[in-house]
Scaffold this motif. Structure first.
Motif, PDB file in Angstrom:
ATOM      1  N   GLN A 190      44.074 -60.146 -53.329  1.00  0.00           N
ATOM      2  CA  GLN A 190      42.790 -60.751 -52.965  1.00  0.00           C
ATOM      3  C   GLN A 190      41.943 -59.974 -52.405  1.00  0.00           C
ATOM      4  OE1 GLN A 190      44.080 -64.001 -50.514  1.00  0.00           O
ATOM      5  NE2 GLN A 190      41.741 -64.508 -49.748  1.00  0.00           N
ATOM      6  N   GLU A 191      40.639 -59.837 -52.728  1.00  0.00           N
ATOM      7  CA  GLU A 191      39.673 -59.156 -52.058  1.00  0.00           C
ATOM      8  C   GLU A 191      39.065 -59.958 -51.018  1.00  0.00           C
ATOM      9  OE1 GLU A 191      36.106 -56.089 -53.352  1.00  0.00           O
ATOM     10  OE2 GLU A 191      35.949 -58.143 -54.198  1.00  0.00           O
ATOM     11  N   ILE A 192      38.846 -59.612 -49.765  1.00  0.00           N
ATOM     12  CA  ILE A 192      38.469 -59.987 -48.794  1.00  0.00           C
ATOM     13  C   ILE A 192      37.152 -59.188 -48.237  1.00  0.00           C
ATOM     14  CG2 ILE A 192      38.670 -60.836 -46.349  1.00  0.00           C
ATOM     15  CD1 ILE A 192      41.704 -61.389 -47.095  1.00  0.00           C
ATOM     16  N   VAL A 193      36.047 -59.885 -47.986  1.00  0.00           N
ATOM     17  CA  VAL A 193      34.672 -59.141 -47.417  1.00  0.00           C
ATOM     18  C   VAL A 193      34.768 -59.759 -46.201  1.00  0.00           C
ATOM     19  CG1 VAL A 193      32.235 -58.899 -48.005  1.00  0.00           C
ATOM     20  CG2 VAL A 193      33.966 -59.377 -50.075  1.00  0.00           C
ATOM     21  N   GLN A 194      34.412 -58.706 -45.404  1.00  0.00           N
ATOM     22  CA  GLN A 194      34.138 -58.835 -43.886  1.00  0.00           C
ATOM     23  C   GLN A 194      32.834 -58.007 -43.445  1.00  0.00           C
ATOM     24  OE1 GLN A 194      36.773 -57.487 -40.900  1.00  0.00           O
ATOM     25  NE2 GLN A 194      37.097 -59.740 -40.330  1.00  0.00           N
ATOM     26  N   GLY A 195      31.698 -58.621 -43.319  1.00  0.00           N
ATOM     27  CA  GLY A 195      30.532 -57.638 -42.984  1.00  0.00           C
ATOM     28  C   GLY A 195      30.267 -56.763 -44.440  1.00  0.00           C
ATOM     29  N   HIS A 227      34.656 -54.300 -47.709  1.00  0.00           N
ATOM     30  CA  HIS A 227      35.833 -55.017 -48.869  1.00  0.00           C
ATOM     31  C   HIS A 227      37.241 -54.452 -48.980  1.00  0.00           C
ATOM     32  CE1 HIS A 227      32.373 -56.620 -51.439  1.00  0.00           C
ATOM     33  NE2 HIS A 227      31.845 -55.917 -50.900  1.00  0.00           N
ATOM     34  N   TYR A 228      38.033 -55.456 -48.229  1.00  0.00           N
ATOM     35  CA  TYR A 228      39.310 -55.246 -48.394  1.00  0.00           C
ATOM     36  C   TYR A 228      40.250 -55.700 -49.471  1.00  0.00           C
ATOM     37  CZ  TYR A 228      38.109 -54.068 -43.588  1.00  0.00           C
ATOM     38  OH  TYR A 228      37.507 -53.636 -42.389  1.00  0.00           O
ATOM     39  N   ASN A 229      41.131 -54.746 -49.910  1.00  0.00           N
ATOM     40  CA  ASN A 229      42.138 -55.349 -51.302  1.00  0.00           C
ATOM     41  C   ASN A 229      43.360 -55.640 -50.541  1.00  0.00           C
ATOM     42  OD1 ASN A 229      40.587 -55.089 -53.557  1.00  0.00           O
ATOM     43  ND2 ASN A 229      40.646 -53.066 -53.183  1.00  0.00           N
ATOM     44  N   VAL A 230      43.681 -56.992 -50.324  1.00  0.00           N
ATOM     45  CA  VAL A 230      44.857 -57.467 -49.876  1.00  0.00           C
ATOM     46  C   VAL A 230      45.926 -58.034 -50.557  1.00  0.00           C
ATOM     47  CG1 VAL A 230      45.468 -59.208 -47.766  1.00  0.00           C
ATOM     48  CG2 VAL A 230      43.273 -58.119 -47.603  1.00  0.00           C
ATOM     49  N   LYS A 253      39.269 -46.906 -38.505  1.00  0.00           N
ATOM     50  CA  LYS A 253      38.285 -47.058 -39.329  1.00  0.00           C
ATOM     51  C   LYS A 253      38.301 -48.715 -39.739  1.00  0.00           C
ATOM     52  CE  LYS A 253      38.549 -42.787 -42.031  1.00  0.00           C
ATOM     53  NZ  LYS A 253      38.521 -42.184 -40.806  1.00  0.00           N
ATOM     54  N   GLY A 254      38.940 -49.297 -38.804  1.00  0.00           N
ATOM     55  CA  GLY A 254      38.887 -51.025 -38.821  1.00  0.00           C
ATOM     56  C   GLY A 254      40.319 -51.700 -39.297  1.00  0.00           C
ATOM     57  N   TYR A 255      41.097 -51.035 -40.083  1.00  0.00           N
ATOM     58  CA  TYR A 255      42.191 -51.861 -40.812  1.00  0.00           C
ATOM     59  C   TYR A 255      42.723 -52.369 -39.813  1.00  0.00           C
ATOM     60  CZ  TYR A 255      40.886 -49.037 -44.767  1.00  0.00           C
ATOM     61  OH  TYR A 255      40.437 -48.430 -45.922  1.00  0.00           O
ATOM     62  N   GLY A 256      43.404 -51.932 -38.686  1.00  0.00           N
ATOM     63  CA  GLY A 256      44.164 -52.500 -37.706  1.00  0.00           C
ATOM     64  C   GLY A 256      43.300 -53.875 -37.090  1.00  0.00           C
ATOM     65  N   LYS A 257      42.091 -53.753 -36.725  1.00  0.00           N
ATOM     66  CA  LYS A 257      41.597 -54.873 -36.270  1.00  0.00           C
ATOM     67  C   LYS A 257      41.282 -55.866 -37.225  1.00  0.00           C
ATOM     68  CE  LYS A 257      36.766 -56.106 -34.767  1.00  0.00           C
ATOM     69  NZ  LYS A 257      35.186 -55.612 -34.433  1.00  0.00           N
ATOM     70  N   PHE A 258      41.097 -55.596 -38.684  1.00  0.00           N
ATOM     71  CA  PHE A 258      40.991 -56.578 -39.700  1.00  0.00           C
ATOM     72  C   PHE A 258      42.374 -57.245 -39.798  1.00  0.00           C
ATOM     73  CE2 PHE A 258      42.060 -57.590 -44.001  1.00  0.00           C
ATOM     74  CZ  PHE A 258      41.107 -58.587 -44.565  1.00  0.00           C
ATOM     75  N   ILE A 259      43.410 -56.545 -39.707  1.00  0.00           N
ATOM     76  CA  ILE A 259      44.652 -57.234 -40.099  1.00  0.00           C
ATOM     77  C   ILE A 259      44.903 -58.330 -38.765  1.00  0.00           C
ATOM     78  CG2 ILE A 259      47.148 -56.690 -39.772  1.00  0.00           C
ATOM     79  CD1 ILE A 259      46.784 -54.477 -41.607  1.00  0.00           C
ATOM     80  N   MET A 260      44.714 -57.845 -37.485  1.00  0.00           N
ATOM     81  CA  MET A 260      44.988 -58.531 -36.078  1.00  0.00           C
ATOM     82  C   MET A 260      44.018 -60.072 -36.387  1.00  0.00           C
ATOM     83  SD  MET A 260      47.665 -57.230 -35.380  1.00  0.00           S
ATOM     84  CE  MET A 260      47.771 -58.299 -33.960  1.00  0.00           C
ATOM     85  N   GLU A 261      42.818 -59.847 -36.853  1.00  0.00           N
ATOM     86  CA  GLU A 261      41.977 -60.846 -36.730  1.00  0.00           C
ATOM     87  C   GLU A 261      42.260 -61.786 -37.861  1.00  0.00           C
ATOM     88  OE1 GLU A 261      39.415 -61.783 -34.841  1.00  0.00           O
ATOM     89  OE2 GLU A 261      40.073 -59.878 -33.662  1.00  0.00           O
ATOM     90  N   TYR A 262      42.978 -61.240 -39.113  1.00  0.00           N
ATOM     91  CA  TYR A 262      43.365 -62.027 -40.278  1.00  0.00           C
ATOM     92  C   TYR A 262      44.447 -63.055 -39.743  1.00  0.00           C
ATOM     93  CZ  TYR A 262      44.529 -63.840 -44.602  1.00  0.00           C
ATOM     94  OH  TYR A 262      45.073 -64.513 -45.897  1.00  0.00           O
TER      95      TYR A 262
END
Length: 142
Positions: A9-14, A17-20, A93-102
């Motif tokens: 799934q592609e998730i856009v945050q700001g 774009h993250y491929n999850v 680079k924001g990956y950890g923050k993205f995962i924890m927020e998700y």
């Protein structure tokens, strides 16, 4: 779902774009954990295999851009984060923050009131959790 096909799934945050993916890929998770620079998470895929085996219904794993992952188990009122790592060259680079927020948003949606994890104060991860204002709680053992 066909065997071997990943749920991506592609998730856009700001502007990012993250491929999850939400599939348990032990080899990929071991590669990420071994490239994280932390001795505490070496071979996390192998550790998560046991969580997956014993908790198939409540097991959750997320992998982002093949460079970060988190895995754990949902309990009745909480989520137990068992393993979490980001490749060393991708840290900050924001990956950890993205995962924890998700995970936090998912827990709120599922009605979980707490996320638990364990880490050592000597680990780089401890400073990450502290910076995100995660509380340091403990329970006295008898």
């Amino acid at each position: 779902m066909e065997r071997g096909k990943k749920r991506m799934q592609e998730i856009v945050q700001g502007k990012r774009h993250y491929n999850v993916t939400f599939d348990f890929d032990e080899k990929l998770i071991n590669d990420i954990s071994n490239d994280s620079g932390s001795q505490a998470v070496l071979n996390s895929g192998t550790n998560l295999r046991f969580f997956h085996y014993w908790n198939k219904q409540s097991f959750f794993v997320i992998t982002v851009d093949n460079c970060a992952f988190a895995g754990g188990v949902f309990g009745k009122k909480h989520f137990r984060l068992a393993e979490f790592a980001v490749r060393q060259d991708k840290q900050g680079k924001g990956y950890g923050k993205f995962i924890m927020e998700y995970i936090k948003a998912l827990c709120m949606k599922k009605g979980k009131i707490k996320i638990t994890l364990r880490t050592s104060k000597n680990e780089k991860a401890y400073k990450f959790y502290e910076k995100k204002r995660w509380s340091n709680s403990w329970r006295k053992r008898k």
